[in-house]
Design an enzyme around this catalytic site. Structure first.
Site, mmCIF file in Angstrom:
data_model
loop_
_atom_site.group_PDB
_atom_site.id
_atom_site.type_symbol
_atom_site.label_atom_id
_atom_site.label_comp_id
_atom_site.label_asym_id
_atom_site.label_seq_id
_atom_site.Cartn_x
_atom_site.Cartn_y
_atom_site.Cartn_z
ATOM 1 N N ASP A 89 70.967 -25.922 -69.774
ATOM 2 C CA ASP A 89 71.722 -24.922 -69.027
ATOM 3 C C ASP A 89 72.028 -25.487 -67.641
ATOM 4 O O ASP A 89 71.129 -25.661 -66.812
ATOM 5 C CB ASP A 89 70.898 -23.639 -68.913
ATOM 6 C CG ASP A 89 71.683 -22.479 -68.339
ATOM 7 O OD1 ASP A 89 72.669 -22.718 -67.624
ATOM 8 O OD2 ASP A 89 71.289 -21.319 -68.592
ATOM 9 N N HIS A 90 73.310 -25.743 -67.395
ATOM 10 C CA HIS A 90 73.697 -26.396 -66.133
ATOM 11 C C HIS A 90 73.567 -25.469 -64.928
ATOM 12 O O HIS A 90 73.652 -25.922 -63.784
ATOM 13 C CB HIS A 90 75.150 -26.896 -66.237
ATOM 14 C CG HIS A 90 75.382 -28.185 -65.496
ATOM 15 N ND1 HIS A 90 74.637 -28.567 -64.402
ATOM 16 C CD2 HIS A 90 76.278 -29.181 -65.691
ATOM 17 C CE1 HIS A 90 75.068 -29.730 -63.949
ATOM 18 N NE2 HIS A 90 76.061 -30.132 -64.719
ATOM 19 N N ARG A 91 73.341 -24.178 -65.154
ATOM 20 C CA ARG A 91 73.126 -23.278 -64.017
ATOM 21 C C ARG A 91 71.814 -23.601 -63.312
ATOM 22 O O ARG A 91 71.676 -23.362 -62.111
ATOM 23 C CB ARG A 91 73.109 -21.826 -64.489
ATOM 24 C CG ARG A 91 74.413 -21.307 -65.055
ATOM 25 C CD ARG A 91 74.261 -19.889 -65.575
ATOM 26 N NE ARG A 91 73.245 -19.803 -66.621
ATOM 27 C CZ ARG A 91 72.826 -18.663 -67.166
ATOM 28 N NH1 ARG A 91 73.335 -17.511 -66.755
ATOM 29 N NH2 ARG A 91 71.905 -18.665 -68.115
#
Length: 452
Positions: free
Chosen positions: A422-424
């Protein structure tokens, strides 16, 4: 006397299930706690015991039907057993007609909430590696203070269980969502609109499933089959994850030539302990050590509260291929167990999944997931993050490759690895460090004993 058997509670937020089999027939004599139905929920297959006894007079459901909690399933004769002898009545008592309350027998006991055992058999083996110190504890949440409310404790927000489940899977506090229905009732659309307001660039969950399909029968014969509960839940969950998580996949390779030699050497010891010393079992221990070094890979993102939730426990899910679809049993406290113990427990969990004995509770609470397609083939793939987790490790089939070492080419057994994240929460550089750490641990497995 006829007694009704209705579908009892199946678990938290489980309102209905697909009926796979009816285990009794009309005319059969059944006992209390005897299994009479086999159901498939969104997460597991289970057998439902009867709460009554007697001879089956009528069956009101059929296989393939969706049944709801409280629905009439069976009518049973003499379910309460032989009637008691009536006491002698005085003439005065005989003259007075009995009241409706007196005619009504005592109510049957409420069906107990259905639950499946979760006990894990003790393999009695000595771990191959010493368990690492545990940081097990409770989920840590850094809560933002809310304004004090002068009223009494807040009543649960008006929303259907399916809407609550949808919000929970997206990491949304249902009590923060304003409802547009009568009396402020919250719908799925209200949850979507709330997520849109607090995030940027996120598509509505499940939007990819709303595409209109053409009439395929125009081009030839077709056959329509309803989705089974496990497949339907998998489709919904992965569509939501794909729509709400900006995921990226990082690839790498690990030289497992030395590891394979050790695996074959200790394979019989693992079999004696009741399991198989697979690459997945070894990867469980490696990933547990990596999560201790990189705790953000076992965290979750709470966009509703603008927080990151770090878990102080290490439960890891392992994807299992079954004839009903993909199931993910969760292995508990991986950081506290040795490889031989993990191998035995993983084998037992996979067998329960394939034999339809895996409970829904055994598929909850994971902080990270491992999926291994090496037994089928392929090189690399991009696994979808299993929300609300933030990372998943994919393992493909290893193969011999020429590797330049010590001034010459050597045949080495290389294992392809794929990490989706998850790039968040996770940046690309951290993902590369995590995956390289995992690869190096697989290349030099003895280093696990040295990790603090």
């Amino acid at each position: 006397m006829a007694t009704e058997f209705r579908l009892p509670e199946l678990g938290e937020n489980v309102e209905k299930a697909d009926l796979v089999r009816v285990l009794v027939s009309v005319g059969d004599v059944i006992a209390k706690d005897q299994s009479v139905l086999e159901l498939e929920t969104e997460k597991a297959t289970m057998e439902v015991p009867s709460t009554v006894s007697g001879r089956v007079k009528a069956i009101h459901v059929q296989p393939g039907q969706s049944v709801k909690v409280g629905q009439l399933i069976l009518t049973v004769e003499d379910g309460a057993g032989p009637a008691a002898e009536p006491k002698a009545e005085s003439p005065a008592q005989a003259a007075v007609p009995p009241s409706p309350a007196a005619e009504t027998p005592q109510p049957a006991p409420r069906p107990p909430e259905f639950a499946l055992p979760q006990q894990r058999e003790d393999t009695g083996t000595v771990p191959a590696f010493r368990p690492e110190p545990s940081l097990r504890g409770q989920v840590v949440e850094f809560a933002v203070p809310r304004p004090a409310e002068p009223e009494a404790p807040r009543v649960l927000a008006p929303a259907a269980p399916s809407v609550r489940r949808f919000a929970r899977e997206l990491g949304v506090d249902i009590n923060l969502v304003p409802g547009s229905g009568p009396g402020g009732r919250i719908s799925v659309e209200d949850v979507k609109q709330y997520v849109k307001r607090i995030t940027t660039g996120a598509r509505p969950a499940g939007g990819a499933m709303a595409v209109a399909l053409p009439d395929f029968s125009k081009w030839g014969p077709i056959e329509r089959q309803p989705m089974r509960a496990v497949r339907r839940k998998t489709a919904e969950h992965l569509a939501q994850a794909w729509a709400s998580i900006p995921a990226v996949t990082q690839h790498d390779k690990a030289d497992i030539t030395q590891l394979e030699e050790l695996r074959q050497r200790y394979a019989k010891r693992a079999e004696a302990a009741g399991g198989k010393l697979t690459i997945t079992a070894i990867a469980l221990k490696v990933v547990a050590a990596a999560l201790k070094r990189f705790p953000q890979f076992g965290a979750s993102v709470d966009m509703a509260r603008q927080e990151i939730i770090y878990k102080k426990y290490c439960h890891i899910g392992v994807a299992v291929d079954t004839d009903r679809g993909l199931l993910v049993p969760v292995i508990r406290d991986v950081d506290r167990k040795g490889i031989l113990e993990l191998a035995a427990e993983l084998s037992q969990a996979a067998e329960r999944a394939r034999s339809k004995k895996l409970s829904s509770e055994e598929m909850e609470g994971g902080v990270f997931t491992i999926t291994n397609l090496g037994g089928i083939g392929g090189t690399y793939f991009s696994p979808i993050v299993n929300a609300p987790e933030v990372a998943i490790l994919g393992i493909s089939r290893g193969g011999l490759e020429p590797v330049y070492r010590n001034g010459q080419l050597e045949p080495r057994l290389m294992l392809p690895l794929s990490l989706s994240y998850d790039h968040r929460l996770i940046d690309g550089a951290d993902a590369a460090r995590f995956l390289r750490w995992v690869a190096e641990a697989l290349e030099q497995p003895f280093l696990l004993a040295l990790q603090g």
